[in-house]
Design an enzyme around this catalytic site. Structure first.
Site, PDB file in Angstrom:
ATOM      1  N   ARG A 106      19.644  46.188 -24.316  1.00 43.97           N
ATOM      2  CA  ARG A 106      19.945  44.865 -23.790  1.00 43.97           C
ATOM      3  C   ARG A 106      21.436  44.589 -23.869  1.00 43.97           C
ATOM      4  O   ARG A 106      22.180  45.251 -24.594  1.00 43.97           O
ATOM      5  CB  ARG A 106      19.167  43.795 -24.569  1.00 43.97           C
ATOM      6  CG  ARG A 106      17.667  43.938 -24.413  1.00 43.97           C
ATOM      7  CD  ARG A 106      17.238  43.657 -22.971  1.00 43.97           C
ATOM      8  NE  ARG A 106      15.862  44.053 -22.719  1.00 43.97           N
ATOM      9  CZ  ARG A 106      15.489  44.890 -21.765  1.00 43.97           C
ATOM     10  NH1 ARG A 106      16.379  45.450 -20.982  1.00 43.97           N
ATOM     11  NH2 ARG A 106      14.233  45.175 -21.577  1.00 43.97           N
ATOM     12  N   CYS A 107      21.834  43.577 -23.136  1.00 44.37           N
ATOM     13  CA  CYS A 107      23.221  43.134 -23.070  1.00 44.37           C
ATOM     14  C   CYS A 107      23.778  42.952 -24.477  1.00 44.37           C
ATOM     15  O   CYS A 107      23.073  42.398 -25.316  1.00 44.37           O
ATOM     16  CB  CYS A 107      23.271  41.823 -22.307  1.00 44.37           C
ATOM     17  SG  CYS A 107      24.895  41.098 -22.182  1.00 44.37           S
ATOM     18  N   PRO A 108      24.947  43.440 -24.763  1.00 41.16           N
ATOM     19  CA  PRO A 108      25.950  44.017 -23.858  1.00 41.16           C
ATOM     20  C   PRO A 108      25.977  45.544 -23.868  1.00 41.16           C
ATOM     21  O   PRO A 108      26.894  46.145 -23.314  1.00 41.16           O
ATOM     22  CB  PRO A 108      27.258  43.487 -24.431  1.00 41.16           C
ATOM     23  CG  PRO A 108      27.033  43.516 -25.911  1.00 41.16           C
ATOM     24  CD  PRO A 108      25.558  43.132 -26.073  1.00 41.16           C
TER      25      PRO A 108
END
Length: 78
Positions: A10-12
């Site tokens: 997941r981000c980032p």
């Protein structure tokens, strides 16, 4: 073309992995990032533009996206 597989992250993380690969690449090299985080659709093009690289294509591959990026001559290496 080097492939960076960031599926499941997941981000980032997908953007950070792309940034690392681009720093290690020579100008003109192409990197393909595979990501399945929905935020990558927004984050990756934004990062690529801000860093001065070229987003050549965004391809849908089932639940994942494939971002094809060319490292710019003018982009910083550090």
């Amino acid at each position: 073309m080097k492939i960076v597989d960031a599926r499941g992250h997941r981000c980032p993380t997908p953007t950070l992995r792309l940034a690392r690969a681009l720093r290690q690449a020579a100008p003109g090299d192409r990197i393909e990032l595979i990501a399945d985080d929905p935020m990558a659709r927004i984050d990756v093009p934004h990062f690529v533009g801000q860093a001065g690289h070229v987003l050549d294509a965004v391809l849908e591959d089932g639940p994942a996206l494939r971002f094809q990026v060319t490292r710019s001559d003018a982009a910083p290496t550090g």
